[in-house]
Design an enzyme around this catalytic site. Structure first.
Site, PDB file in Angstrom:
ATOM      1  N   HIS A 194      31.654  49.784  33.765  1.00 48.03           N
ATOM      2  CA  HIS A 194      32.920  49.401  34.480  1.00 48.03           C
ATOM      3  C   HIS A 194      32.785  49.757  35.623  1.00 48.03           C
ATOM      4  O   HIS A 194      32.811  50.797  36.539  1.00 48.03           O
ATOM      5  CB  HIS A 194      34.090  50.466  33.990  1.00 48.03           C
ATOM      6  CG  HIS A 194      35.710  50.274  34.317  1.00 48.03           C
ATOM      7  ND1 HIS A 194      36.383  49.786  33.519  1.00 48.03           N
ATOM      8  CD2 HIS A 194      35.863  50.306  35.591  1.00 48.03           C
ATOM      9  CE1 HIS A 194      37.600  49.578  34.264  1.00 48.03           C
ATOM     10  NE2 HIS A 194      37.212  50.040  35.441  1.00 48.03           N
ATOM     11  N   HIS A 235      34.164  47.829  40.069  1.00 49.38           N
ATOM     12  CA  HIS A 235      34.796  46.860  40.656  1.00 49.38           C
ATOM     13  C   HIS A 235      34.115  46.630  41.796  1.00 49.38           C
ATOM     14  O   HIS A 235      34.022  46.880  43.141  1.00 49.38           O
ATOM     15  CB  HIS A 235      36.254  47.535  41.377  1.00 49.38           C
ATOM     16  CG  HIS A 235      37.211  47.744  39.970  1.00 49.38           C
ATOM     17  ND1 HIS A 235      38.317  46.913  39.565  1.00 49.38           N
ATOM     18  CD2 HIS A 235      37.135  48.809  39.007  1.00 49.38           C
ATOM     19  CE1 HIS A 235      38.859  47.519  38.750  1.00 49.38           C
ATOM     20  NE2 HIS A 235      38.183  48.684  38.293  1.00 49.38           N
ATOM     21  N   GLN A 251      44.896  42.816  38.571  1.00 44.66           N
ATOM     22  CA  GLN A 251      45.409  44.275  39.353  1.00 44.66           C
ATOM     23  C   GLN A 251      46.815  44.554  39.503  1.00 44.66           C
ATOM     24  O   GLN A 251      47.269  45.503  38.971  1.00 44.66           O
ATOM     25  CB  GLN A 251      44.471  44.454  40.604  1.00 44.66           C
ATOM     26  CG  GLN A 251      44.971  45.232  41.339  1.00 44.66           C
ATOM     27  CD  GLN A 251      44.136  46.660  41.275  1.00 44.66           C
ATOM     28  OE1 GLN A 251      42.795  46.577  41.768  1.00 44.66           O
ATOM     29  NE2 GLN A 251      44.453  47.813  40.750  1.00 44.66           N
ATOM     30  N   HIS A 292      42.243  47.663  31.454  1.00 44.24           N
ATOM     31  CA  HIS A 292      42.620  48.969  32.049  1.00 44.24           C
ATOM     32  C   HIS A 292      43.846  49.383  30.984  1.00 44.24           C
ATOM     33  O   HIS A 292      44.787  48.858  31.239  1.00 44.24           O
ATOM     34  CB  HIS A 292      43.054  48.552  33.490  1.00 44.24           C
ATOM     35  CG  HIS A 292      41.733  48.506  34.495  1.00 44.24           C
ATOM     36  ND1 HIS A 292      40.957  47.614  34.546  1.00 44.24           N
ATOM     37  CD2 HIS A 292      41.588  49.416  35.446  1.00 44.24           C
ATOM     38  CE1 HIS A 292      40.004  47.634  35.149  1.00 44.24           C
ATOM     39  NE2 HIS A 292      40.294  48.994  35.992  1.00 44.24           N
ATOM     40  N   GLU A 303      46.033  54.480  32.537  1.00 49.50           N
ATOM     41  CA  GLU A 303      45.180  54.896  33.734  1.00 49.50           C
ATOM     42  C   GLU A 303      46.388  55.771  34.289  1.00 49.50           C
ATOM     43  O   GLU A 303      46.555  55.715  35.532  1.00 49.50           O
ATOM     44  CB  GLU A 303      44.309  54.289  34.307  1.00 49.50           C
ATOM     45  CG  GLU A 303      43.314  54.894  35.462  1.00 49.50           C
ATOM     46  CD  GLU A 303      42.577  54.198  36.506  1.00 49.50           C
ATOM     47  OE1 GLU A 303      42.931  52.877  36.591  1.00 49.50           O
ATOM     48  OE2 GLU A 303      41.948  54.857  36.907  1.00 49.50           O
ATOM     49  N   ASP A 358      33.209  52.943  38.279  1.00 46.55           N
ATOM     50  CA  ASP A 358      34.461  52.336  38.626  1.00 46.55           C
ATOM     51  C   ASP A 358      34.403  52.017  39.967  1.00 46.55           C
ATOM     52  O   ASP A 358      34.748  50.885  40.450  1.00 46.55           O
ATOM     53  CB  ASP A 358      35.425  53.335  38.540  1.00 46.55           C
ATOM     54  CG  ASP A 358      37.073  52.881  38.520  1.00 46.55           C
ATOM     55  OD1 ASP A 358      36.985  51.698  38.023  1.00 46.55           O
ATOM     56  OD2 ASP A 358      38.016  53.390  38.536  1.00 46.55           O
ATOM     57  N   TRP A 404      39.403  54.129  46.899  1.00 51.89           N
ATOM     58  CA  TRP A 404      39.889  55.290  45.883  1.00 51.89           C
ATOM     59  C   TRP A 404      38.636  56.162  45.777  1.00 51.89           C
ATOM     60  O   TRP A 404      39.296  57.271  45.376  1.00 51.89           O
ATOM     61  CB  TRP A 404      40.055  54.591  44.614  1.00 51.89           C
ATOM     62  CG  TRP A 404      41.228  53.283  44.674  1.00 51.89           C
ATOM     63  CD1 TRP A 404      42.516  53.801  44.522  1.00 51.89           C
ATOM     64  CD2 TRP A 404      40.948  52.091  44.963  1.00 51.89           C
ATOM     65  NE1 TRP A 404      43.185  52.690  44.641  1.00 51.89           N
ATOM     66  CE2 TRP A 404      42.190  51.522  44.971  1.00 51.89           C
ATOM     67  CE3 TRP A 404      40.020  51.209  45.162  1.00 51.89           C
ATOM     68  CZ2 TRP A 404      42.819  50.148  45.167  1.00 51.89           C
ATOM     69  CZ3 TRP A 404      40.260  49.844  45.494  1.00 51.89           C
ATOM     70  CH2 TRP A 404      41.613  49.489  45.438  1.00 51.89           C
TER      71      TRP A 404
END
Ligand SMILES: [Zn+2]
Length: 413
Positions: A57, A59, A152, A210, A213, A309, A315
């Protein structure tokens, strides 16, 4: 004569060291003391030799973009989303490809040759999707890249998003994504999960959602995914990612759910690096860990694998590309410190990841592609304890990365 022979390899599950012979892109023999010669031979000196790590996983559209246009000072999900919103309009095909390729090379050098990336398909130009679909083909001879069409901002939060998701499937995304906890209502969330299953069936693709979360103990979409998987009967092709609210559910509900999960065969993907920093931000004390129940899922026999991730993005400010680093963090935050538990964390970045991604020809077996990693450690325990960097990464029979370990010298008499 083989093209490459790895001598004296320690392999998990084998009682004595073996040699591994490679011809072309494939493994053609594995046995102790192979008699044949190799054009090239590497003495592995009893080090652990494993199949590559699997990144379940990430991005790639946002990797290596921290500080653009500014850093996330609060460390919250929301400031991250805000900064990414400012960055998105300046995305270009080349920009996405360059950053993603740099991250893939970093991961390969850390022994990872299978990567599942999510890509935001609520951006109307689908620039990142097209860039990554092209990159998937460009790296095919050394990296297996799976692309998840990830809505998203929600499938139903803007009127074009549902159509953009389907367009992404038409253009060739491997996996259908979703984000039910971020839809405008619970009902939209349920509908979005069902729609992801419908699309996956229509286009014959995998599913990776997802899910939950958040720290909200009322965010309950794992049950929806699990229910759909049980009713439709292809849970092994489905993954629930993050599922951090699972850590906040009351035990009575959580254990009921664990029973359903077992029936469903759904894969669980946890991202401990990011979620230990991102979740629990609204708590004072006691402050929740904001992680899914990795240990309990494993104990119940569910397939759990791990992801980074993020690597240096709005983030998450750290990130090296190392899946060993992810497993190391998992040992800590999931309190999986027993010897068997540590071994299980190594599985989560290797064989379990291959199961989540449904990789059919994974593993050190004669006839499989020669995708092999030589670690500077005698066993999985030491690899995690010392957060080892691989000595060699071999992709389709070719040594594509190597590292020279640092030498530590202590001069105290
Ligand atoms: Zn994610």
């Amino acid at each position: 004569m083989s093209d490459l022979i790895l001598r004296n390899c320690r392999v998990r599950g084998e009682s004595q060291p073996v040699d591994i012979a490679i011809t072309g892109a494939f493994i053609d023999a594995i046995a102790p003391n192979l008699p044949q010669q190799g054009v090239r031979e590497i003495d592995c000196s009893g080090k652990l030799v494993t199949p590559p790590f699997v990144e379940s996983h990430i991005h790639l559209d946002s990797v290596l973009a921290a500080g653009q246009p500014r850093f996330n000072e609060s460390g919250t999900l929301f400031e991250g989303i805000q900064i990414w919103g400012e960055r998105k309009p300046s995305l270009t095909h080349e920009d996405v490809q360059q950053r993603a390729l740099a991250a893939l090379k970093l991961m390969a050098a850390h022994g990872c040759l299978y990567v599942r990336t999510h890509v935001d398909v609520t951006e109307p130009r689908l620039i990142a999707l097209d860039a990554l679909l092209e990159l998937r083909e460009q790296v095919r001879d050394w990296m297996t890249l799976q692309i998840v069409a990830f809505p998203q901002d929600g499938m139903y939060s803007r009127k074009d998003n549902e159509a953009l998701l389907e367009e992404a499937m038409r253009r060739g995304a491997d996996v259908v994504g979703g984000i039910p906890h971020y839809e405008l209502t619970r009902e939209d969330g349920v509908r979005s999960v069902q729609h992801a299953f419908d699309l996956a069936e229509r286009y014959d693709r995998l599913i990776d959602i997802h899910c939950d979360e958040v720290d909200d103990d009322q965010s309950r979409f794992v049950e929806v995914i699990v229910a759909e998987a049980i009713k439709r009967g292809h849970g092994e092709r489905v993954a629930a990612s993050h599922t951090t609210a699972f850590g906040s559910y009351n035990d009575s509900y959580a254990y009921k759910l664990l029973g359903f999960i077992r029936r469903s065969n759904v894969n669980f993907i946890a991202n401990p690096l990011i979620n230990i920093t991102l979740q629990g931000r609204m708590d004072t004390y006691p402050k929740r860990r904001g992680l899914t129940r990795i240990k309990e899922l494993w104990q119940q026999g569910a397939n759990v694998s791990l992801g980074q991730d993020c690597i240096y993005d709005p983030w998450y400010i750290f990130g090296t590309g190392s899946m060993i680093g992810v497993a190391h963090m998992t040992v800590h935050v999931s309190q999986m410190t027993g010897l068997q538990e540590i071994d299980a964390c190594f599985d989560m970045i290797s064989v379990n990841g291959a199961k989540s991604l449904q990789i059919q020809d994974y593993g050190l077996k004669v006839g499989n592609p020669a995708n092999i990693v030589v670690l500077d450690a005698p066993d999985a325990f030491s690899a995690l304890r010392y957060q080892t960097i691989p000595l060699y990464t071999i992709a389709r029979g070719r040594v594509i990365a190597s590292n020279t370990p640092a030498q530590m010298q202590v001069d105290i008499s």
